[in-house]
Design an enzyme around this catalytic site. Structure first.
Site, PDB file in Angstrom:
ATOM      1  N   LYS A  44      49.491  12.948 -18.664  1.00 33.36           N
ATOM      2  CA  LYS A  44      47.782  11.422 -18.968  1.00 33.36           C
ATOM      3  C   LYS A  44      46.457  11.887 -18.516  1.00 33.36           C
ATOM      4  O   LYS A  44      45.693  11.630 -18.698  1.00 33.36           O
ATOM      5  CB  LYS A  44      49.503   9.888 -18.317  1.00 33.36           C
ATOM      6  CG  LYS A  44      50.095   9.647 -19.221  1.00 33.36           C
ATOM      7  CD  LYS A  44      50.202   9.133 -18.763  1.00 33.36           C
ATOM      8  CE  LYS A  44      52.248   8.002 -19.222  1.00 33.36           C
ATOM      9  NZ  LYS A  44      53.367   7.624 -18.857  1.00 33.36           N
ATOM     10  N   GLN A  50      54.102   4.302 -13.293  1.00 37.64           N
ATOM     11  CA  GLN A  50      54.715   4.993 -13.728  1.00 37.64           C
ATOM     12  C   GLN A  50      56.432   4.278 -13.398  1.00 37.64           C
ATOM     13  O   GLN A  50      56.860   4.373 -12.431  1.00 37.64           O
ATOM     14  CB  GLN A  50      54.725   6.431 -13.940  1.00 37.64           C
ATOM     15  CG  GLN A  50      55.290   7.568 -13.999  1.00 37.64           C
ATOM     16  CD  GLN A  50      55.083   7.176 -15.956  1.00 37.64           C
ATOM     17  OE1 GLN A  50      53.780   7.610 -16.601  1.00 37.64           O
ATOM     18  NE2 GLN A  50      56.230   7.776 -16.723  1.00 37.64           N
ATOM     19  N   ASP A 102      49.714  -0.605 -20.785  1.00 35.01           N
ATOM     20  CA  ASP A 102      51.299   0.174 -21.149  1.00 35.01           C
ATOM     21  C   ASP A 102      52.218  -1.060 -21.747  1.00 35.01           C
ATOM     22  O   ASP A 102      52.709  -0.737 -22.961  1.00 35.01           O
ATOM     23  CB  ASP A 102      52.535   0.091 -20.407  1.00 35.01           C
ATOM     24  CG  ASP A 102      52.830   1.803 -19.340  1.00 35.01           C
ATOM     25  OD1 ASP A 102      52.638   2.737 -19.967  1.00 35.01           O
ATOM     26  OD2 ASP A 102      52.812   1.794 -18.166  1.00 35.01           O
TER      27      ASP A 102
END
Ligand code: GUN
Length: 292
Positions: A52, A96, A119
């Site tokens: 990422k 995460q 997200d």
């Protein structure tokens, strides 16, 4: 049979994002900024987050990686989330997953300001997706939609079977595939307790496999000419590989691929598109295109 090249598609989209960022900055705008929180040292999470950060560079974004040991308490992590919520330079951020067992993941997700939730996991974004309102869309389902569009694969009115009902992939994928302006398909979700799962799959024009069971989808489950999208990325021990494992998809590629009109490989299919979708969401966050 066409093998869908997620790596190439993602590369093209990232070049386009980088151009848009250049324009944004030329016009006096701010460089989009994605922050990521990584707790602990899970191998898969380390790789995802590193990828990422790399993608942010390719897109011309600023990125910040905040690392914490897995001894961090839930309250300390909530405080870190709040700092990012309040930081005006951060346009979007992710925590995460998975998190250590002593931390309630849902509590952390709900603490994220939904306007920075790139997200798309916050219940406000999930709910807005369900009723077709502008929102941050979860990255993997969004990446799959981009792939289907990129390859001009017809979905309207088609029968789409989704294997798996996770909050991250199965459920949002079903929402997108059924919505008129995305998939416009007839959607069936199958899971570990579905009866007649094989028969459902055999009737599908499009199968999206996201159950995390290596090589679950076999040739006898696939209609000739079907489109097969493989979301699986299970690490399978393999001593012939430098890292001692290989990534296995949810589809038995060698026997299924000859039957398909289109299929995604693992790796190089859905994976690169997931990160690319996060970049799309970050650009939208930077441009304040979804929420002001
Ligand atoms: N873990 C596995 N996939 C994801 C993802 O898309 N986002 C976050 N934050 N964690 C994950």
């Amino acid at each position: 049979m066409t093998i869908i090249d997620g790596k190439q598609t993602a590369a093209e989209i990232k070049i386009d994002i980088a151009h848009q960022v250049e324009q944004l900055i030329k016009a006096g705008g701010k460089q989009p900024h994605l922050a990521a929180i990584l707790v602990g040292h899970d191998g898969g999470s380390e790789t995802y987050v590193a990828n990422k950060v790399k993608a942010c560079k390719e897109c011309g974004f600023k990125s910040t990686l905040l690392r914490f040991e897995d001894t961090i308490t839930e309250q300390e992590l909530l405080d870190e989330v709040e700092k990012l919520n309040l930081n005006p330079d951060v346009d979007g951020f992710i925590v995460q997953l998975p998190l250590p067992k002593h931390i309630d993941e849902q509590k952390i997700i709900e603490a994220i300001d939904y306007r920075k939730d790139v997200d798309g996991f916050h219940p406000i974004n999930v709910g807005r997706l369900a009723i077709g309102l502008p929102c941050f869309i979860s990255a993997t389902p969004r990446g799959i939609i981009e792939l289907l569009r990129h390859y001009n694969i017809p979905t309207s009115g088609k029968k789409c079977v989704i294997l798996g009902r996770s909050n991250i992939v199965g459920k949002p994928m079903a929402q997108l595939m059924m919505q008129k302006n995305y998939g416009d398909a007839t959607v069936t979700i199958c899971h570990s307790h579905s009866q007649n799962l094989k028969e459902e799959c055999r009737r599908a024009d499009i199968i999206i496999a996201a159950i995390g069971q290596p090589e679950f989808v076999t040739a006898d489950m696939v209609k000739p000419g079907a489109v097969v999208i493989d979301v699986g990325t299970t690490r399978v021990p393999d001593n012939s590989r430098p890292k001692g494992f290989r990534l296995s998809g949810d589809v038995k590629f060698d026997e299924v691929s000859p039957l398909c009109s289109h299929i995604t490989p693992v790796p190089g299919g859905v994976g690169p598109m997931t990160i690319c979708s996060l970049m799309i969401n970050t650009l939208l966050a930077g441009q304040k295109k979804i929420y002001n």
